[in-house]
Design an enzyme around this catalytic site. Structure first.
Site, PDB file in Angstrom:
ATOM      1  N   GLU A  32     -92.488 -60.915  21.849  1.00  0.00           N
ATOM      2  CA  GLU A  32     -93.709 -60.389  21.226  1.00  0.00           C
ATOM      3  C   GLU A  32     -93.559 -60.256  19.712  1.00  0.00           C
ATOM      4  O   GLU A  32     -93.111 -59.219  19.219  1.00  0.00           O
ATOM      5  CB  GLU A  32     -94.047 -59.004  21.813  1.00  0.00           C
ATOM      6  CG  GLU A  32     -95.335 -58.425  21.244  1.00  0.00           C
ATOM      7  CD  GLU A  32     -95.601 -56.975  21.683  1.00  0.00           C
ATOM      8  OE1 GLU A  32     -94.671 -56.324  22.183  1.00  0.00           O
ATOM      9  OE2 GLU A  32     -96.725 -56.514  21.488  1.00  0.00           O
ATOM     10  N   LYS A  66     -95.988 -62.984  24.113  1.00  0.00           N
ATOM     11  CA  LYS A  66     -97.011 -61.949  23.901  1.00  0.00           C
ATOM     12  C   LYS A  66     -97.457 -62.079  22.457  1.00  0.00           C
ATOM     13  O   LYS A  66     -96.702 -61.767  21.524  1.00  0.00           O
ATOM     14  CB  LYS A  66     -96.455 -60.558  24.207  1.00  0.00           C
ATOM     15  CG  LYS A  66     -97.475 -59.444  23.991  1.00  0.00           C
ATOM     16  CD  LYS A  66     -97.133 -58.192  24.780  1.00  0.00           C
ATOM     17  CE  LYS A  66     -98.035 -57.030  24.421  1.00  0.00           C
ATOM     18  NZ  LYS A  66     -97.931 -55.916  25.376  1.00  0.00           N
TER      19      LYS A  66
HETATM   20  P1  13P Z   1    -101.382 -52.506  22.115  1.00  0.00           P
HETATM   21  O1  13P Z   1    -102.212 -53.260  23.124  1.00  0.00           O
HETATM   22  O2  13P Z   1    -101.789 -51.080  21.960  1.00  0.00           O
HETATM   23  O3  13P Z   1    -101.252 -53.251  20.825  1.00  0.00           O
HETATM   24  O4  13P Z   1     -99.919 -52.432  22.710  1.00  0.00           O
HETATM   25  C1  13P Z   1     -99.368 -53.554  23.274  1.00  0.00           C
HETATM   26  C2  13P Z   1     -97.903 -53.515  23.165  1.00  0.00           C
HETATM   27  O5  13P Z   1     -97.205 -53.661  24.136  1.00  0.00           O
HETATM   28  C3  13P Z   1     -97.303 -53.299  21.845  1.00  0.00           C
HETATM   29  O6  13P Z   1     -95.952 -53.566  21.903  1.00  0.00           O
END
Ligand code: 13P
Length: 340
Positions: A178, A220
């Site tokens: 991510e 992600k």
């Molecule tokens: P948000 O959807 O609040 O951005 O959080 C997702 C997430 O896993 C951040 O690491």
């Protein structure tokens, strides 16, 4: 590396019409959200709130997985069943956040590098034992000023993320990588496109270097958006087109799937963007949600007000909305029946 196991997990995570709930806020972050709605920041309160997220009847219709925090994967529901087991009984895969957070990157003012590689092989062995099927590591990329992100920041974060992904796959756990390009700032959508493209290029370069199996990896991604303080923010169609274009340009076709973070977007905004992307369609990978705030915000507010039934209804509503969006079948009409 057990390639079949990893591919099976990826297929289950990307099951049509389903997505992920991110419930992996660190205790610190969870406490800040509790304070904002006037809740006491105790471990028991965190357990009870997460119990709602993990046990509500019907969530199995829209969730394929839930990302947990270390504290939560060790907790149990009121009847004494470990939360990971509760999820499995519903056919939902428990996942685990394993990074140790974004720290200041030395000699690079304003930039961060995510830490957490030390002892990770041993931690993965324990999490696998506890039932985790996938993991998450988040890097934070900022674009508030013209010369960010630096190549040094992209390189350091990509390298760490690729080493994490390799260790996850070695343990039979699917890595979610991510790299979050933050919404903060007044930048244009073009600027976000450019920074996101560079970020993805650096990441897939490092994943290749470390021998990570892309079919057994989930990206992600953050959406390509105007900064939250930009004066003329791009509309839903433009965001969807630019995000899909940027992903097709930079994400290899054999990546297992793409899920999105919400990153501070409003609940309906995050749903509308996902829906518009899936209406464009024709991507080599499934596109679904992995939201925390865009699902949890209304739920937490109602839970804090003591209305647990309505909190559960709000949760199921946002889940269903995002499930529809993951198929490109959501419309604003659906929100008229919002139970909150
Ligand atoms: P948000 O959807 O609040 O951005 O959080 C997702 C997430 O896993 C951040 O690491």
């Amino acid at each position: 590396m057990n390639e079949d196991q990893l591919k099976n997990t990826v297929n289950a995570m990307m099951a049509p019409g389903k997505g992920l709930l991110a419930a992996d806020e660190s205790s610190n972050t969870c406490n800040k959200r509790f304070e904002a709605v006037g809740l006491e920041t105790t471990e028991e309160n965190r357990r009870q709130y997460r119990q709602l997220l993990l046990t509500t009847d019907g969530i199995e219709g829209f969730l394929s997985g839930v990302i947990l925090y270390d504290e939560t994967i060790r907790q149990k529901d009121d009847s004494g069943t470990p939360f990971a087991e509760v999820l499995k009984q519903k056919g939902i895969i428990p996942g685990i956040k394993v990074d140790m957070g974004a720290k200041d990157l030395a000699l690079h003012q304003g930039e961060k590098v995510t830490e957490g590689l030390d002892g990770l092989r041993e931690r993965f062995a324990e999490y696998a034992e506890m039932g985790a099927g996938f993991a998450k590591w988040r890097a934070v990329i900022m674009i508030q000023s013209d010369d960010l992100p630096s190549e040094a920041c992209l390189h350091a974060n990509s390298h760490a993320m690729a080493r994490y992904a390799a260790l996850a796959q070695e343990a039979g756990i699917v890595p979610i990588v991510e790299p979050e390009v933050l919404l903060d700032g007044d930048h244009s959508i073009e600027r976000c496109y450019e920074a996101t493209g560079r970020t993805l290029k650096a990441l897939f370069h490092s994943l290749k270097d470390q021998g990570v199996m892309l079919e057994g990896t989930i990206l992600k991604a953050s959406m390509v958006l105007s900064g939250k303080d930009a004066s003329d923010r791009a509309d839903v169609q433009t965001v969807a087109q630019q995000t899909v274009k940027c992903l097709i340009e930079h994400v290899p076709h054999n990546v297992g799937g793409v899920v999105f973070l919400s990153g501070g977007q409003g609940e309906e905004e995050a749903t509308a963007h996902l829906d518009a992307m899936n209406k464009i369609g024709n991507t080599p990978w499934g596109l679904t949600f992995s939201y925390s705030r865009a699902i949890q915000n209304p739920v937490l507010k109602l839970w804090a007000e003591g209305d647990k039934e309505k909190a559960a209804m709000a949760y199921l509503h946002r889940g269903k909305a995002n499930s529809l969006a993951s198929r490109g079948q959501w419309s604003e009409d659906f929100e008229q029946n919002r139970p909150y």
